[in-house]
Write an enzyme that holds these catalytic residues in place. Structure first.
Site, PDB file in Angstrom:
ATOM      1  N   CYS A  47       7.182  -8.317  18.353  1.00  0.00           N
ATOM      2  CA  CYS A  47       6.678  -8.563  19.632  1.00  0.00           C
ATOM      3  C   CYS A  47       7.571  -8.506  20.677  1.00  0.00           C
ATOM      4  O   CYS A  47       7.092  -8.517  22.036  1.00  0.00           O
ATOM      5  CB  CYS A  47       6.111 -10.123  19.534  1.00  0.00           C
ATOM      6  SG  CYS A  47       5.015 -10.261  18.085  1.00  0.00           S
ATOM      7  N   HIS A  73       4.793 -13.576  25.965  1.00  0.00           N
ATOM      8  CA  HIS A  73       4.068 -13.129  25.184  1.00  0.00           C
ATOM      9  C   HIS A  73       2.919 -13.722  24.537  1.00  0.00           C
ATOM     10  O   HIS A  73       3.128 -14.981  24.381  1.00  0.00           O
ATOM     11  CB  HIS A  73       5.155 -12.654  23.951  1.00  0.00           C
ATOM     12  CG  HIS A  73       4.609 -12.192  22.658  1.00  0.00           C
ATOM     13  ND1 HIS A  73       3.617 -11.217  22.338  1.00  0.00           N
ATOM     14  CD2 HIS A  73       4.646 -12.835  21.145  1.00  0.00           C
ATOM     15  CE1 HIS A  73       3.288 -11.243  21.264  1.00  0.00           C
ATOM     16  NE2 HIS A  73       3.771 -12.341  20.471  1.00  0.00           N
ATOM     17  N   ASN A  82      -3.080 -11.680  19.145  1.00  0.00           N
ATOM     18  CA  ASN A  82      -1.490 -11.300  19.459  1.00  0.00           C
ATOM     19  C   ASN A  82      -1.642  -9.877  19.107  1.00  0.00           C
ATOM     20  O   ASN A  82      -1.759  -9.385  17.933  1.00  0.00           O
ATOM     21  CB  ASN A  82      -0.845 -12.121  18.369  1.00  0.00           C
ATOM     22  CG  ASN A  82       0.715 -11.651  18.310  1.00  0.00           C
ATOM     23  OD1 ASN A  82       1.163 -10.849  19.059  1.00  0.00           O
ATOM     24  ND2 ASN A  82       1.592 -12.656  17.781  1.00  0.00           N
TER      25      ASN A  82
HETATM   26  N1  ACO Z   1      -8.634 -21.485   9.583  1.00  0.00           N
HETATM   27  C1  ACO Z   1      -8.673 -22.646   8.848  1.00  0.00           C
HETATM   28  N2  ACO Z   1      -7.706 -23.263   8.522  1.00  0.00           N
HETATM   29  C2  ACO Z   1      -6.365 -22.623   8.228  1.00  0.00           C
HETATM   30  C3  ACO Z   1      -6.223 -21.337   8.854  1.00  0.00           C
HETATM   31  C4  ACO Z   1      -7.632 -20.651   9.419  1.00  0.00           C
HETATM   32  N3  ACO Z   1      -7.653 -19.640  10.129  1.00  0.00           N
HETATM   33  N4  ACO Z   1      -5.253 -20.947   8.753  1.00  0.00           N
HETATM   34  C5  ACO Z   1      -4.435 -22.043   8.044  1.00  0.00           C
HETATM   35  N5  ACO Z   1      -5.281 -23.121   7.712  1.00  0.00           N
HETATM   36  C6  ACO Z   1      -5.133 -24.350   7.449  1.00  0.00           C
HETATM   37  C7  ACO Z   1      -3.646 -24.477   6.193  1.00  0.00           C
HETATM   38  O1  ACO Z   1      -4.198 -23.745   5.067  1.00  0.00           O
HETATM   39  C8  ACO Z   1      -3.616 -25.703   6.425  1.00  0.00           C
HETATM   40  O2  ACO Z   1      -4.312 -26.375   5.575  1.00  0.00           O
HETATM   41  P1  ACO Z   1      -3.563 -27.809   4.692  1.00  0.00           P
HETATM   42  O3  ACO Z   1      -3.223 -28.849   5.648  1.00  0.00           O
HETATM   43  O4  ACO Z   1      -4.948 -28.129   3.840  1.00  0.00           O
HETATM   44  O5  ACO Z   1      -2.493 -27.153   4.068  1.00  0.00           O
HETATM   45  C9  ACO Z   1      -3.659 -26.109   7.951  1.00  0.00           C
HETATM   46  O6  ACO Z   1      -4.676 -25.145   8.245  1.00  0.00           O
HETATM   47  C10 ACO Z   1      -2.579 -26.356   9.072  1.00  0.00           C
HETATM   48  O7  ACO Z   1      -1.768 -25.030   8.593  1.00  0.00           O
HETATM   49  P2  ACO Z   1      -0.525 -24.874   9.382  1.00  0.00           P
HETATM   50  O8  ACO Z   1       0.007 -23.371   8.992  1.00  0.00           O
HETATM   51  O9  ACO Z   1       0.383 -25.751   9.451  1.00  0.00           O
HETATM   52  O10 ACO Z   1      -1.224 -24.742  10.923  1.00  0.00           O
HETATM   53  P3  ACO Z   1      -0.509 -24.586  12.234  1.00  0.00           P
HETATM   54  O11 ACO Z   1      -0.748 -25.520  13.061  1.00  0.00           O
HETATM   55  O12 ACO Z   1       1.013 -24.229  12.205  1.00  0.00           O
HETATM   56  O13 ACO Z   1      -0.948 -23.316  12.771  1.00  0.00           O
HETATM   57  C11 ACO Z   1      -0.384 -20.709  12.954  1.00  0.00           C
HETATM   58  C12 ACO Z   1      -0.899 -22.018  12.264  1.00  0.00           C
HETATM   59  C13 ACO Z   1      -1.499 -20.602  14.195  1.00  0.00           C
HETATM   60  C14 ACO Z   1      -0.127 -19.605  12.377  1.00  0.00           C
HETATM   61  C15 ACO Z   1       0.861 -21.142  13.756  1.00  0.00           C
HETATM   62  O14 ACO Z   1       1.831 -21.713  12.787  1.00  0.00           O
HETATM   63  C16 ACO Z   1       1.294 -20.137  14.791  1.00  0.00           C
HETATM   64  O15 ACO Z   1       0.886 -19.934  15.802  1.00  0.00           O
HETATM   65  N6  ACO Z   1       2.695 -19.610  14.317  1.00  0.00           N
HETATM   66  C17 ACO Z   1       3.346 -18.667  15.312  1.00  0.00           C
HETATM   67  C18 ACO Z   1       2.832 -17.272  14.977  1.00  0.00           C
HETATM   68  C19 ACO Z   1       3.473 -16.255  16.034  1.00  0.00           C
HETATM   69  O16 ACO Z   1       3.868 -16.749  16.980  1.00  0.00           O
HETATM   70  N7  ACO Z   1       3.927 -15.229  15.766  1.00  0.00           N
HETATM   71  C20 ACO Z   1       4.430 -14.603  16.616  1.00  0.00           C
HETATM   72  C21 ACO Z   1       5.356 -13.311  16.101  1.00  0.00           C
HETATM   73  S1  ACO Z   1       3.963 -12.346  15.415  1.00  0.00           S
HETATM   74  C22 ACO Z   1       4.944 -10.681  15.455  1.00  0.00           C
HETATM   75  O17 ACO Z   1       6.063 -10.804  15.504  1.00  0.00           O
HETATM   76  C23 ACO Z   1       4.306  -9.551  14.883  1.00  0.00           C
END
Ligand code: ACO
Length: 329
Positions: free
Chosen positions: A116, A256, A286
């Site tokens: 990214c 980003h 993203n």
């Molecule tokens: N729909 C519903 N529930 C979901 C989903 C979904 N799409 N995805 C995960 N969950 C659930 C999980 O299973 C978990 O359930 P549990 O508590 O029963 O185990 C719960 O939601 C919480 O999951 P987390 O992973 O802790 O959720 P979080 O609040 O961290 O959000 C996310 C996840 C959106 C992926 C976040 O961590 C994030 O944005 N991370 C950064 C991603 C990023 O910035 N990438 C940038 C670089 S990309 C690149 O370089 C190509």
């Protein structure tokens, strides 16, 4: 500071696939909900390519628009850089195909990989090349087809990404103070495993990758999230210092577009007024290396960036990589 400006941004362009994928569409593919996606990411819709479109097609489309905006012919480009982790093939570089598609016959063409952060790393390279006189006109493209490499069974990643391309043409500054005011790049390879596609390279060649499901994007979301917030803040602080700017000097911040919550945290850390921050993650998801040039082009078209305005761009991505660029438009 402005007397040191060597490189100017001469034009920008984008390519957005017309086909869209909404949160409601995703509800039919994986166990997710519009509410969860909006709350955790801010995303509502993303654009995805059809089966026939390749990275080099989108890249070429964005490049042509940027060349037109710069009022320049493709033959005038001497360096062509494509920042991507989703190139047409493993080799040669996607930049080679783009060169052919746009007719940039006088360019040295190569890819860079910084996920990214790729577009900003590309701008930094372009600034160095133009600044030292090694290049005259550089075309930098950020393009990703991430929907081709996500695991459509993994709800924690497949809802996050979209496809797009953005491009910028850079050339020698004209002395009026407009151009690149500073650049910053950083990497921490100890965290490479937290966001990657392990298969398809020489470690896990294609056949092994397919049998072990390694040919899709893998991400440890919460760890990436925490690192992103720290790194984006770090990149923002460094660029203000490098370019000799204060937050008050910044007319528009383009972060980003990975996640609205990461952007909000960066805005809080920078103490920049939210109205000075460009956000379009709800419309595209993203798009990795394309996210910043797409936002930049859009902000220009909306009249949010006028000649003389200072724009600061900040990115974070797999690697981990992070970086920032300040430009006077
Ligand atoms: N729909 C519903 N529930 C979901 C989903 C979904 N799409 N995805 C995960 N969950 C659930 C999980 O299973 C978990 O359930 P549990 O508590 O029963 O185990 C719960 O939601 C919480 O999951 P987390 O992973 O802790 O959720 P979080 O609040 O961290 O959000 C996310 C996840 C959106 C992926 C976040 O961590 C994030 O944005 N991370 C950064 C991603 C990023 O910035 N990438 C940038 C670089 S990309 C690149 O370089 C190509």
């Amino acid at each position: 500071m402005e007397n040191n400006v060597k490189t100017m941004m001469l034009g920008t362009g984008v390519a957005i696939p017309p086909k869209t994928l909404t949160n409601q569409d995703l509800e039919k593919i994986v166990d997710t909900s519009d509410e969860w996606i909006r709350e955790r990411t801010g995303m509502q819709v993303r654009h995805i390519v059809d089966d026939e479109t390749q990275n080099s097609d989108l890249s070429a489309q964005a490049a042509k628009q940027a060349l037109k905006d710069a009022d320049m012919d493709a033959e005038e480009i001497d360096t062509l850089i494509v920042a991507t982790v989703t190139g047409d093939v493993t080799f040669p570089a996607t930049a080679c195909y783009v060169q052919d598609k746009i007719g940039a016959v006088n360019a040295a063409a190569f890819d860079i990989q910084a996920a990214c952060s790729g577009f900003l790393f590309g701008l930094s390279i372009a600034d160095g090349f133009v600044g030292t006189g090694k290049s005259k006109n550089v075309l930098v493209i950020g393009c990703e087809l991430l929907t081709r490499i996500v695991d459509w069974k993994d709800r924690s990643t497949c809802v996050l990404f979209g496809d797009a391309a953005g491009a910028a043409v850079l050339g020698p500054a004209n002395g009026d103070g407009r151009g690149i005011l500073g650049t910053f790049m950083k990497t921490d390879g100890r965290l490479a495993h937290l966001l990657c596609m392990p298969g398809g390279g020489t470690r896990y060649p294609a056949q092994v990758a397919i049998s072990e499901n390694l040919n899709t994007l893998k991400m440890r979301g919460p760890e990436v999230f925490r690192a992103a917030v720290t790194a984006m803040g770090d990149a923002a602080a460094h660029i203000l210092e490098t370019a000799g700017l204060t937050v008050d000097d910044v007319d528009l911040l383009i972060p980003h577009q990975a996640n609205k919550r990461i952007i909000d945290a960066t805005v809080r850390r920078m103490k920049i007024p939210p109205e000075k921050v460009y956000i379009n993650v709800h419309e595209y998801g993203n798009t990795s290396s394309a996210s910043i040039p797409v936002a930049l082009n859009e902000a220009k078209e909306k009249g949010l960036l006028k000649p003389g305005d200072v724009c600061v761009m900040v990115a974070f991505g797999g690697g981990f990589t992070w970086g920032s660029v300040a430009v006077r438009m």
